[in-house]
Design an enzyme around this catalytic site. Structure first.
Site, PDB file in Angstrom:
ATOM      1  N   ASP A   1     -10.341   3.414  -3.082  1.00 11.12           N
ATOM      2  CA  ASP A   1     -11.020   2.263  -2.470  1.00 11.12           C
ATOM      3  C   ASP A   1     -12.467   2.152  -2.909  1.00 11.12           C
ATOM      4  OD1 ASP A   1      -8.635   2.053  -1.218  1.00 11.12           O
ATOM      5  OD2 ASP A   1      -9.463   1.924   0.807  1.00 11.12           O
TER       6      ASP A   1
ATOM      7  N   ASP B   1       0.831  -1.197   0.000  1.00 10.64           N
ATOM      8  CA  ASP B   1       0.000   0.000   0.000  1.00 10.64           C
ATOM      9  C   ASP B   1       0.876   1.262   0.000  1.00 10.64           C
ATOM     10  OD1 ASP B   1      -2.454   1.324   0.073  1.00 10.64           O
ATOM     11  OD2 ASP B   1      -3.238   0.055   1.685  1.00 10.64           O
TER      12      ASP B   1
HETATM   13  C1  GLA Z   1      -6.015   1.259   1.693  1.00 13.19           C
HETATM   14  C2  GLA Z   1      -6.179   0.275   0.550  1.00 13.19           C
HETATM   15  C3  GLA Z   1      -7.280  -0.713   0.909  1.00 13.19           C
HETATM   16  C4  GLA Z   1      -6.924  -1.426   2.209  1.00 13.19           C
HETATM   17  C5  GLA Z   1      -6.703  -0.413   3.313  1.00 13.19           C
HETATM   18  C6  GLA Z   1      -6.157  -1.047   4.566  1.00 13.19           C
HETATM   19  O1  GLA Z   1      -7.129   2.079   1.853  1.00 13.19           O
HETATM   20  O2  GLA Z   1      -6.475   0.936  -0.640  1.00 13.19           O
HETATM   21  O3  GLA Z   1      -7.453  -1.657  -0.132  1.00 13.19           O
HETATM   22  O4  GLA Z   1      -5.765  -2.188   2.000  1.00 13.19           O
HETATM   23  O5  GLA Z   1      -5.774   0.579   2.908  1.00 13.19           O
HETATM   24  O6  GLA Z   1      -5.935  -0.115   5.578  1.00 13.19           O
END
Ligand code: GLA
Length: 387
Positions: free
Chosen positions: A190, A132
């Site tokens: 997301d 990430d």
């Molecule tokens: C980010 C990513 C998500 C998830 C969260 C976890 O928002 O884009 O897919 O992995 O972090 O905290």
């Protein structure tokens, strides 16, 4: 030496903990999920990665040797034993970290510890890393550098890792992700369990609805292919508002459109719902083998839009057996007839058989043009076979 065989010749399929469990992930949930993936037939359909997302480690710090530590309350048996269990059932096992000091949920990230973390994960027999980008600088050069550093660390770890980049598309990972060692990269923020985007004041940004992903996939289709997949994010199919991510859930037809787009765009298919409690409607959406075959087709060419008019869209995807898949998306709020001609989908004006993939039925023949009724927010997936 790195092998030249693609690690991900077709889009990766599996399950990821985040959308359902968030920080509440634990060993029992992972074991139960593995068992349910088998019992339900999902594994047989190809869903073979089990990936633990954020929040798996001790939050406060690394140990005195600088190693990440699996949270002993969530994972009392430790990650190696869990990997062994998952492997014993024939799955591959994935884990998560971040290219900064902290992950998105504030757990230790891997910046400055890339080699050490990659070796630790290799010692646990991990097969997949989602990496990430929270708490990292916004510029592209830093992202390339940080992903390349981890990509190299994984390559030097003595174990083969599928490397999943998650910087949400802002720095165009489709242009450099493969070179950094990646096999798939998120192309958007997301996903939420909704059709339309949801404004999140705490992020100063949007959680994405499924509808907008159509435009994102359309723009980037030409960059996808074996070992370089555009990742539209984990699936929300089956969450029905019960997950950890916001949004009250989609209708059946909207979930079907979501699945259709992900299949058509060659996005990785990482289930996000609780497969231990999956209803038959969800199982039907996740396990339609004719739809999955579109996603997993050996040519690996992501589908692309051939025309659109007021929310009615026609997409085409060439398949390895010489047939053509067609997706008819209705993003509007009224039912409509969506039409296309043979030449618009790159086919000749000769007799063709039309199969509806969701229904798994041959529905018609046509020569020059074809028209099909599509309900609001529905997608009709067709396979067209020339005579
Ligand atoms: C980010 C990513 C998500 C998830 C969260 C976890 O928002 O884009 O897919 O992995 O972090 O905290």
């Amino acid at each position: 030496m790195a092998s030249s065989m693609p690690l991900a010749p077709t889009p990766p399929m599996g399950w990821n903990s985040w959308n359902m469990f968030g920080s509440a992930i634990n060993e029992d949930a992972v074991r139960g999920t593995a068992d349910a993936l088998i019992a339900s037939g999902l594994k047989d359909c190809g869903y073979n990665y089990i990936v633990i997302d954020d929040c798996w480690s001790v939050k406060e710090s690394r140990d005195s040797d600088g190693n990440l530590v699996a949270d002993p309350e969530k994972f009392p048996g430790g990650m190696k034993a869990l990997a062994d269990y998952v492997h014993s059932l024939g799955f591959k096992f994935g884990i998560y970290s971040d290219a900064a000091e902290k992950t998105c949920a504030g757990y230790p990230g891997s910046l400055g510890f890339e080699e050490q973390d990659a070796k630790l994960w290799a010692s646990w027999d991990i097969d997949f890393l989602k990496y990430d980008y929270c708490a990292a600088p916004e510029d592209q050069a830093t992202a390339i550098e940080r992903y390349t550093t981890m990509g190299n660390a994984l390559k030097n770890s003595g174990r083969e890792f599928l490397f999943s980049l998650c910087e949400w598309g802002g720095r165009s990972p489709h242009l450099w992700g493969r070179e950094a060692g990646g096999h798939m990269w998120r192309v958007s923020g997301d996903i939420f369990d909704t059709w339309v985007n949801v404004w999140m004041p705490t992020w100063n940004g949007y959680g994405l609805g499924v509808d907008v992903s159509l435009d994102i996939a359309a723009d980037l289709h030409s960059y996808g292919g074996p070992d370089r997949w555009n990742d539209l994010d984990m699936l929300v199919v089956g969450l029905k508002g019960k997950g950890h991510i916001p949004g009250g859930g989609l209708t059946f037809l909207e979930y079907q459109t979501h699945m259709s787009l992900w299949a058509f765009a060659c996005s990785p298919l990482m289930i996000g719902c609780d497969v231990r409690a999956m209803d038959t409607e969800t199982a039907g959406l996740l396990m339609n083998r004719e739809v999955l075959a579109i996603n997993q087709d050996a040519l690996g060419i992501p589908g692309y839009r051939v025309k659109q008019n007021r929310g009615l869209e026609v997409w085409r995807k060439p398949l390895s057996d010489g047939t053509t898949a067609v997706a008819l998306f209705n993003r509007g709020s009224a039912g409509a007839d969506i039409k296309f001609t043979a030449s618009e989908i790159g086919m000749l004006d000769s007799s063709k058989l039309v199969r509806n993939l969701w229904k798994q039925e041959d529905i018609a023949d046509f020569t020059t043009d074809f028209s099909c009724r599509v309900q609001p927010h529905e997608t009709v997936l067709l396979k067209i076979t020339g005579a």
